[in-house]
Design an enzyme around this catalytic site. Structure first.
Site, PDB file in Angstrom:
ATOM      1  N   TYR A  59       0.802  -1.068  -0.172  1.00 33.03           N
ATOM      2  CA  TYR A  59       0.061  -0.085  -0.123  1.00 33.03           C
ATOM      3  C   TYR A  59       0.906   1.399  -0.077  1.00 33.03           C
ATOM      4  O   TYR A  59       0.350   2.210  -0.092  1.00 33.03           O
ATOM      5  CB  TYR A  59      -1.042   0.078   1.139  1.00 33.03           C
ATOM      6  CG  TYR A  59      -1.784  -1.172   1.389  1.00 33.03           C
ATOM      7  CD1 TYR A  59      -2.003  -2.217   0.345  1.00 33.03           C
ATOM      8  CD2 TYR A  59      -2.496  -1.345   2.635  1.00 33.03           C
ATOM      9  CE1 TYR A  59      -2.849  -3.210   0.335  1.00 33.03           C
ATOM     10  CE2 TYR A  59      -3.192  -2.698   2.525  1.00 33.03           C
ATOM     11  CZ  TYR A  59      -3.372  -3.494   1.691  1.00 33.03           C
ATOM     12  OH  TYR A  59      -4.386  -4.505   2.064  1.00 33.03           O
ATOM     13  N   ASN A 150      -5.524 -14.268   1.845  1.00 33.84           N
ATOM     14  CA  ASN A 150      -5.931 -14.855   0.523  1.00 33.84           C
ATOM     15  C   ASN A 150      -5.484 -16.577   0.462  1.00 33.84           C
ATOM     16  O   ASN A 150      -5.147 -16.805  -0.690  1.00 33.84           O
ATOM     17  CB  ASN A 150      -5.180 -14.178  -0.524  1.00 33.84           C
ATOM     18  CG  ASN A 150      -5.681 -12.629  -0.417  1.00 33.84           C
ATOM     19  OD1 ASN A 150      -7.028 -12.546  -0.563  1.00 33.84           O
ATOM     20  ND2 ASN A 150      -4.849 -11.782  -0.461  1.00 33.84           N
ATOM     21  N   GLN A 171      -6.680 -13.453   6.511  1.00 34.69           N
ATOM     22  CA  GLN A 171      -7.334 -12.507   5.876  1.00 34.69           C
ATOM     23  C   GLN A 171      -7.704 -12.591   4.726  1.00 34.69           C
ATOM     24  O   GLN A 171      -6.899 -12.891   3.609  1.00 34.69           O
ATOM     25  CB  GLN A 171      -6.499 -11.069   5.814  1.00 34.69           C
ATOM     26  CG  GLN A 171      -7.163  -9.949   5.871  1.00 34.69           C
ATOM     27  CD  GLN A 171      -6.306  -8.622   5.743  1.00 34.69           C
ATOM     28  OE1 GLN A 171      -6.129  -8.185   4.624  1.00 34.69           O
ATOM     29  NE2 GLN A 171      -5.770  -8.075   6.764  1.00 34.69           N
ATOM     30  N   LEU A 200     -17.158  -3.821   2.192  1.00 35.96           N
ATOM     31  CA  LEU A 200     -18.205  -3.078   1.339  1.00 35.96           C
ATOM     32  C   LEU A 200     -17.632  -3.295  -0.097  1.00 35.96           C
ATOM     33  O   LEU A 200     -18.236  -2.654  -0.842  1.00 35.96           O
ATOM     34  CB  LEU A 200     -18.088  -1.673   1.685  1.00 35.96           C
ATOM     35  CG  LEU A 200     -18.224  -1.152   2.933  1.00 35.96           C
ATOM     36  CD1 LEU A 200     -18.137   0.284   3.122  1.00 35.96           C
ATOM     37  CD2 LEU A 200     -19.578  -1.578   3.567  1.00 35.96           C
ATOM     38  N   SER A 241     -11.815   3.737   5.086  1.00 40.70           N
ATOM     39  CA  SER A 241     -12.493   5.177   4.705  1.00 40.70           C
ATOM     40  C   SER A 241     -11.570   6.151   5.063  1.00 40.70           C
ATOM     41  O   SER A 241     -10.826   6.288   6.047  1.00 40.70           O
ATOM     42  CB  SER A 241     -13.937   5.331   5.494  1.00 40.70           C
ATOM     43  OG  SER A 241     -14.333   6.718   5.001  1.00 40.70           O
TER      44      SER A 241
HETATM   45  N1  NAP Z   1      -5.325  -8.788   1.964  1.00 43.07           N
HETATM   46  C1  NAP Z   1      -5.610  -8.459   0.827  1.00 43.07           C
HETATM   47  O1  NAP Z   1      -5.308  -8.913  -0.149  1.00 43.07           O
HETATM   48  C2  NAP Z   1      -6.610  -6.880   0.944  1.00 43.07           C
HETATM   49  C3  NAP Z   1      -7.517  -6.789  -0.323  1.00 43.07           C
HETATM   50  C4  NAP Z   1      -8.143  -5.550  -0.087  1.00 43.07           C
HETATM   51  C5  NAP Z   1      -8.189  -5.023   0.958  1.00 43.07           C
HETATM   52  N2  NAP Z   1      -7.493  -5.162   1.999  1.00 43.07           N
HETATM   53  C6  NAP Z   1      -7.630  -4.564   3.303  1.00 43.07           C
HETATM   54  O2  NAP Z   1      -9.041  -4.231   3.882  1.00 43.07           O
HETATM   55  C7  NAP Z   1      -9.289  -2.918   3.831  1.00 43.07           C
HETATM   56  C8  NAP Z   1     -10.596  -2.741   3.225  1.00 43.07           C
HETATM   57  O3  NAP Z   1     -11.112  -3.082   2.134  1.00 43.07           O
HETATM   58  P1  NAP Z   1     -11.416  -2.317   0.663  1.00 43.07           P
HETATM   59  O4  NAP Z   1     -10.362  -0.973   0.937  1.00 43.07           O
HETATM   60  O5  NAP Z   1     -11.037  -2.946  -0.531  1.00 43.07           O
HETATM   61  O6  NAP Z   1     -12.605  -1.712   0.635  1.00 43.07           O
HETATM   62  P2  NAP Z   1     -13.917  -1.559   1.553  1.00 43.07           P
HETATM   63  O7  NAP Z   1     -13.662  -1.427   2.971  1.00 43.07           O
HETATM   64  O8  NAP Z   1     -14.944  -2.684   1.252  1.00 43.07           O
HETATM   65  O9  NAP Z   1     -14.722  -0.131   0.925  1.00 43.07           O
HETATM   66  C9  NAP Z   1     -13.827   0.887   0.684  1.00 43.07           C
HETATM   67  C10 NAP Z   1     -14.628   1.913  -0.079  1.00 43.07           C
HETATM   68  O10 NAP Z   1     -15.975   2.507   0.351  1.00 43.07           O
HETATM   69  C11 NAP Z   1     -16.180   3.580   0.738  1.00 43.07           C
HETATM   70  N3  NAP Z   1     -16.808   3.588   2.057  1.00 43.07           N
HETATM   71  C12 NAP Z   1     -16.227   3.484   3.166  1.00 43.07           C
HETATM   72  N4  NAP Z   1     -17.142   3.542   4.082  1.00 43.07           N
HETATM   73  C13 NAP Z   1     -18.050   4.021   3.566  1.00 43.07           C
HETATM   74  C14 NAP Z   1     -19.634   4.283   4.038  1.00 43.07           C
HETATM   75  N5  NAP Z   1     -19.785   4.096   5.173  1.00 43.07           N
HETATM   76  N6  NAP Z   1     -20.625   4.640   3.242  1.00 43.07           N
HETATM   77  C15 NAP Z   1     -20.081   4.812   1.967  1.00 43.07           C
HETATM   78  N7  NAP Z   1     -18.991   4.564   1.238  1.00 43.07           N
HETATM   79  C16 NAP Z   1     -18.098   4.118   2.181  1.00 43.07           C
HETATM   80  C17 NAP Z   1     -14.553   4.106   0.615  1.00 43.07           C
HETATM   81  O11 NAP Z   1     -14.512   5.518   0.418  1.00 43.07           O
HETATM   82  P3  NAP Z   1     -14.094   6.941   1.365  1.00 43.07           P
HETATM   83  O12 NAP Z   1     -12.836   6.359   1.598  1.00 43.07           O
HETATM   84  O13 NAP Z   1     -14.190   7.818   0.319  1.00 43.07           O
HETATM   85  O14 NAP Z   1     -15.009   6.841   2.534  1.00 43.07           O
HETATM   86  C18 NAP Z   1     -13.828   3.216  -0.209  1.00 43.07           C
HETATM   87  O15 NAP Z   1     -14.211   3.725  -1.534  1.00 43.07           O
HETATM   88  C19 NAP Z   1      -8.295  -2.278   2.934  1.00 43.07           C
HETATM   89  O16 NAP Z   1      -8.192  -1.088   3.038  1.00 43.07           O
HETATM   90  C20 NAP Z   1      -7.181  -3.073   3.207  1.00 43.07           C
HETATM   91  O17 NAP Z   1      -6.641  -2.640   4.476  1.00 43.07           O
HETATM   92  C21 NAP Z   1      -6.668  -6.535   2.095  1.00 43.07           C
END
Ligand code: NAP
Length: 282
Positions: A59, A150, A171, A200, A241
């Site tokens: 990241y 994964n 995770q 989400l 977020s």
């Molecule tokens: N191990 C892996 O391979 C892997 C892969 C993917 C993710 N991850 C981890 O998991 C974390 C979360 O997953 P993710 O970032 O993929 O996606 P997520 O948490 O499912 O969604 C994040 C997105 O949703 C928006 N959002 C967040 N809260 C919201 C709300 N209450 N209402 C409306 N929109 C909202 C955010 O925008 P804003 O920021 O503009 O609010 C962002 O665009 C990552 O940040 C990372 O740390 C790990």
């Protein structure tokens, strides 16, 4: 705040080797790419009450995460810092040790609470030496807990053959639209916790009409329902977020009662992969 205990067990005796208590909700920091964005987001999140931060070398923001954690008035031992060994670095023993050291340096911290192999190493013959290095990082105290990310069913089965220490966490992407019941159970069967990423679906389901209509009149939002669904299923959840308002909304999902819609939510499963899915790779 509600917590779950992440335990590394001895693969032969099943004895607890190390255990850490982690909050059921944390902040994910993937895609915080603007300079200072991650620093501000983590600072905001800590002041809201978040005590778990999920970053990764991939990241590019370990430095800002570490700075926010060090600069906060919350004692270091009250914050769980998770980071991950990047896939391109998961090629062997030495590279794993070196890259953990570099993550510690970038974070500016003395230890990592939970260190994860970001995805099954692409070369299957590297999986055992990489894991051996993870075990040594744990015994040397550079990390307090070790896990994977994964890993699919067959990756866990393979790991059971070579591991001396079993992972404390797997995770994976988990949310109402990708429920992975079998993998979640297999993770529990090795004494590990599931950590639900993309609750989400990377934001793709933040305004899901079907879920929104289920939540109508119940006093909580669709994102809160999706996040709480993960917690109610026994997972730790790490929504991302960059905005304090949404961070607070997500954090308050802990107080949501899903009992009136849980059966309906369980029917949302559609194996929706929001991005990549290494769990199905060889
Ligand atoms: N191990 C892996 O391979 C892997 C892969 C993917 C993710 N991850 C981890 O998991 C974390 C979360 O997953 P993710 O970032 O993929 O996606 P997520 O948490 O499912 O969604 C994040 C997105 O949703 C928006 N959002 C967040 N809260 C919201 C709300 N209450 N209402 C409306 N929109 C909202 C955010 O925008 P804003 O920021 O503009 O609010 C962002 O665009 C990552 O940040 C990372 O740390 C790990």
């Amino acid at each position: 705040m509600a917590e779950l205990r992440a335990v590394n067990h001895d693969a032969k005796t099943n004895k607890e080797i190390s255990g850490i208590d982690m909050p059921v909700i944390g902040l994910g920091v993937w895609m915080m790419n603007q300079p200072g964005e991650c620093l501000q987001a983590v600072t905001d999140a800590i002041s809201i009450g978040y005590r778990l931060i999920d970053t990764a070398r991939a990241y590019g923001n370990e430095k800002e995460v570490g700075q926010a954690v060090r600069d906060s008035s919350v004692p270091r031992d009250e914050i769980t810092v998770v980071t991950k060994l990047r896939r391109v670095h998961a090629v062997g023993y030495e590279s794993t040790i070196e890259n953990c050291r570099l993550s510690l340096e970038l974070l500016g911290l003395e230890y990592i609470d939970l260190y994860l192999v970001h995805a099954p190493p692409e070369d299957p013959t590297a999986r055992e030496p990489v894991w051996r290095a993870m075990e040594d990082l744990l015994s040397e105290g550079m990390v307090r807990s070790i896990g994977v990310s994964n890993y699919g069913l067959h990756h866990l089965e393979h790991l059971k053959r070579y591991a001396r220490v079993l992972p404390s966490v797997n995770q994976v992407e988990l949310n109402p639209w990708i429920q992975r019941r079998e993998l979640h159970q297999a993770t529990r069967d090795i004494g590990a916790l599931t950590m639900a990423y993309s609750p989400l679906a990377r934001g793709q389901k933040a305004q899901d009409r079907q879920l929104e209509s289920m939540c109508e009149g119940l006093g909580f939002t669709a994102p809160q329902a999706a996040i709480k669904w993960c917690i109610d299923n026994g997972a730790i959840v790490i929504p991302k977020s960059s905005h304090p308002g949404r961070q607070l909304e997500n954090f308050q999902s802990m107080d949501v009662d899903l009992s009136r819609i849980i059966d309906e939510m369980n029917k949302l499963d559609s194996n929706h992969v929001s991005g990549w899915d290494p769990t199905v790779e060889p």
